[in-house]
Design an enzyme around this catalytic site. Structure first.
Site, mmCIF file in Angstrom:
data_model
loop_
_atom_site.group_PDB
_atom_site.id
_atom_site.type_symbol
_atom_site.label_atom_id
_atom_site.label_comp_id
_atom_site.label_asym_id
_atom_site.label_seq_id
_atom_site.Cartn_x
_atom_site.Cartn_y
_atom_site.Cartn_z
ATOM 1 N N ILE A 42 1.090 -1.079 -0.090
ATOM 2 C CA ILE A 42 -0.032 0.096 0.033
ATOM 3 C C ILE A 42 1.000 1.253 0.044
ATOM 4 C CG2 ILE A 42 -1.917 -1.085 0.922
ATOM 5 C CD1 ILE A 42 -1.149 -0.061 3.773
ATOM 6 N N GLY A 43 2.156 1.025 -0.434
ATOM 7 C CA GLY A 43 3.095 2.147 -0.500
ATOM 8 C C GLY A 43 4.224 2.042 0.481
ATOM 9 N N LEU B 220 14.045 -3.408 9.024
ATOM 10 C CA LEU B 220 14.458 -4.119 8.227
ATOM 11 C C LEU B 220 14.687 -3.465 6.742
ATOM 12 C CD1 LEU B 220 11.522 -6.879 8.383
ATOM 13 C CD2 LEU B 220 13.821 -6.737 9.434
ATOM 14 N N LYS C 299 9.213 -5.393 14.530
ATOM 15 C CA LYS C 299 7.880 -4.857 14.999
ATOM 16 C C LYS C 299 7.422 -4.009 13.693
ATOM 17 C CE LYS C 299 9.425 -4.684 19.811
ATOM 18 N NZ LYS C 299 9.659 -3.811 21.292
ATOM 19 N N GLY C 300 5.988 -3.850 13.899
ATOM 20 C CA GLY C 300 5.537 -2.832 12.967
ATOM 21 C C GLY C 300 6.075 -1.271 13.051
ATOM 22 N N GLU D 220 2.373 2.562 12.175
ATOM 23 C CA GLU D 220 1.356 3.570 12.898
ATOM 24 C C GLU D 220 2.187 4.235 14.179
ATOM 25 O OE1 GLU D 220 -2.806 1.280 12.549
ATOM 26 O OE2 GLU D 220 -1.134 -0.148 12.539
#
Length: 706
Positions: free
Chosen positions: A460-461, A586, A657-658, A661
């Site tokens: 999604i970009g 990453l 980890k994400g 957001e």
């Protein structure tokens, strides 16, 4: 095969970048299939009621119009789990903007003209769209979004608060917010010999396939959903929206491919929004700043057809040590569009309130706000008691303070001026949970030494194609240039959606496992790779979704410097800094982009973004980018993102980890706290528009909003 330098962490350029800037990348509305027609929806013009009658004759007589679908002639759908997808199934209108017809024509312009010619007679009913804390229909739900318990309580928080020597008891108000991705929601559907093929602007093609198969009574293997390139979503494309159902309906009825691309002004009513939230935060502390009590209570709204409760009090269950914590949610069902996910649901509004209250407590204590947060650093997650898999918030605060030269900050508000400008600085912390779901993937070795990994990830970009190739190259021990990644189609191995900052962690786990198995297979072989290649697969079910004994979260610290114009009321952010602890990074290039993107969205939340629910008409007044103001390049001056090295073995094979957001979570609070430091006025309602700021400046030392 020999070990190659790791590709993980390297600032590798996005593989689809050239296609995007040259126009070669195709989005959902850009597939010119032979005979393609276009659909234009007709939104309801009342706040609640029903369609009494609908006259389509004038529309059908217009040039190019092929069909007009209404609740009287549209295909019948199986009852969906998501009631917002039950379009054109009956005459009921739950809110303004609900689709009551779809005009299908040869061209987009002809479909739009046809929609304007449809005449609808309504049976209007009284509607209620006004959220108040004392609303008589307010109730406590069982759970909030994400399955979190709506209410949690430890110790005796009411007694501890009233007994504390230093207390703050404050209210905050946040308005509805809208996702507004650059690419509005669109889908192109075609029926090809009994097979349904859909190009959809979606964050998860696997989910769209499952839902469409159920709605149209099809085996899933006869449905293909492609989401090759997606122009943003920010949560609004996390699950299917009405446009894709309408496109499939129209394609079935006309026997032709049909594209339905929603006009931007339709989006607020049909693709979700961040619900408004009313917050009461009470903090009680000892004289040294130690928190004796934390109480965060939230009231929000939901629609009458689908319960969605913004989990805005949940960050208080994670952030600070206290033996007495109460967090609770109430929700009011109204005649409003159904709210849904928007970047960092729960955390973004919740942390604005909590971190603003922490700043207010620091003022009451006469204590540095960075040190107040450090003093209350917990040893384990306060709500669950579980140890953190890793938590380096203190390091983020210390490093951010060093980079921001926080030590030079004057303690008193209104201490720095530059002509008519008041200058101030603020800080806020941030947190976001580590989420991961099972996924499947395949890895293939090709003759000649190249490789392909396949997984239905959605880019999604964020650079998903690139990062998947990096994870594969690392696991295979080969240069990243030798790995091709295929994503964005439900015909690929199934994978969860891109949402909740969980995409890379979920997809990468499966890719890493498939590539690890492939490397082992190749190490066993003695001959060349056959023409058909060698393929291995992985399914992380039972592992990725296994219960963890650890509390897993990303953390961060935000610092902001603002100038407030005492003549115009304009707030400008001159410096914005974020420092994050998000596991192993990453790809340094795409990670920095994600952090900065989130911070920019947080700046918009603080200063420009906000929507108004019109009580008379029952709709959002700010429905397009002319009225709903997102930040532009000129609004972003000096913005920096850094991270601390974090080695966490309790996450996934990559240790990541994400990051999508966490950047938004603390930004608005840091900016709001900086505005207080600049002006001496505490603004408790967002956004900080010039009119609101001028009103507060007229009475220095006061509080505004809440």
């Amino acid at each position: 095969m020999v070990d190659a330098p790791t590709a993980l962490g390297a600032p590798v350029e996005r593989r689809e970048g050239r296609d995007k800037v040259t126009g070669a990348a195709r989005y959902a509305a850009e597939y010119p299939l032979p005979g393609r027609a276009h659909g234009w929806p007709v939104p309801a013009a009342i706040g609640r009621g029903a369609v009494r009658s609908i006259d389509t004759r004038a529309a059908l007589e217009l040039p190019g119009v092929l069909a007009v679908l209404t609740h009287e002639n549209a295909p019948r759908l199986a009852e969906p789990d998501d009631p917002t997808l039950a379009v054109l199934q009956n005459a009921r209108i739950p809110h303004r903007g609900w689709f009551v017809a779809l005009v299908v024509a040869e061209t987009l312009e002809e479909a739009r003209a046809g929609a304007a010619a449809v005449r609808v007679d309504y049976a209007a009913e009284d509607h209620d769209v006004t959220l108040t804390e004392s609303h008589p229909e307010a109730y406590r739900p069982d759970t909030a979004n994400g399955g979190y318990p709506a209410h949690s309580e430890h110790g005796d928080p009411e007694w501890a608060f009233t007994s504390a020597p230093v207390r703050v008891d404050v209210g905050y108000r946040l308005p509805p917010l809208h996702n507004h991705p650059m690419e509005p929601h669109a889908a192109t559907a075609s029926w090809q010999g009994g097979r349904l093929v859909v190009h959809d602007s979606s964050q998860g093609a696997t989910t769209v396939r499952t839902v469409l198969a159920g709605l149209f009574d099809l085996p899933e293997d006869r449905v293909t959903v492609v989401a090759e390139h997606v122009g943003g979503g920010f949560g609004s494309k996390g699950t299917p929206r009405p446009h894709v159902v309408l496109a499939v309906m129209a394609a079935r009825e006309t026997g032709r491919p049909v594209t339905v691309a929603l006009p931007r002004r339709f989006l607020p009513a049909v693709v979700g929004h961040r619900a408004p939230t009313l917050h009461r935060v009470r903090l009680g502390a000892a004289a040294d700043g130690t928190l004796a009590a934390v109480l965060h209570e939230v009231t929000t709204h939901t629609s009458r057809i689908k319960e969605f409760v913004e989990q805005a009090a949940t960050p208080a269950r994670v952030m600070y040590a206290s033996a007495n914590i109460l967090t609770s949610h109430r929700v009011v069902p109204l005649d409003v569009p159904s709210p849904s996910w928007m970047r960092a649901p729960g955390e973004a509004p919740g942390m604005f309130a909590l971190e603003s209250a922490m700043d207010e407590l620091a003022v009451e204590l006469g204590m540095d706000p960075v040190e107040l947060r450090i003093v209350n650093e917990p040893d384990a997650e306060p709500d669950s008691g579980r140890p953190f898999s890793s938590r380096h918030l203190v390091e983020c605060l210390r490093e951010g303070a060093r980079r921001f030269d926080w030590a030079a900050r004057p303690a008193a508000p209104r201490a720095r001026t530059a002509g008519p400008l008041l200058v101030g600085t603020g800080v806020a912390a941030a947190t976001y949970p580590v989420l991961v779901s099972p996924a499947t993937a395949t890895a293939q070795a090709l003759p000649g030494g190249n490789f392909v990994v396949r997984i239905n990830a959605t880019d999604i970009g964020t650079g998903a194609r690139t990062v998947m190739a990096q994870i594969a190259a690392h696991a295979l021990g080969v240069p990243v240039e030798r790995v091709r990644s295929e994503v964005g189609s439900s015909d690929l191995p199934s994978a969860p959606l891109a949402g909740g900052s969980s995409g890379t962690a979920s997809w990468g786990w499966a890719v890493h496992e498939a590539c690890t198995r492939l490397r082992a297979r190749l190490a066993e072989g003695t001959g060349p790779v056959p023409d058909q290649g060698i393929v291995t697969s992985a399914d992380t079910a039972g592992h990725a979704d296994a219960e963890s004994p650890y509390a897993r979260h990303a953390f961060g610290a935000h610092f902001a410097e603002v100038s407030v114009d005492t003549v115009t009321g304009e707030v400008r952010v001159s410096r914005l800094l974020g420092v994050y602890a998000a596991g192993r990074i990453l790809n340094a290039r795409t990670a920095r982009s994600q952090f900065i993107g989130g911070m920019t969205m947080g700046l918009g939340m603080a200063l420009t973004e906000g929507s108004t629910m019109d009580p008379a008409f029952g709709d959002f007044t700010e429905s397009d980018l002319a009225a709903y103001h997102v930040p532009a390049h000129a609004d972003i001056r000096d913005i920096e993102a850094y991270w601390v090295d974090e080695d966490d073995p309790h996450l996934n094979p990559m240790g990541s980890k994400g990051i999508g957001e966490i950047g938004i979570v603390g930004t608005a609070a840091a900016i709001g706290n900086a505005v207080h430091h600049a002006t001496g006025v505490r603004f408790r309602e967002l956004p900080l528009t010039p009119d609101r700021v001028l009103g507060g400046l007229a009475t220095p030392g006061s509080a505004s909003g809440g």
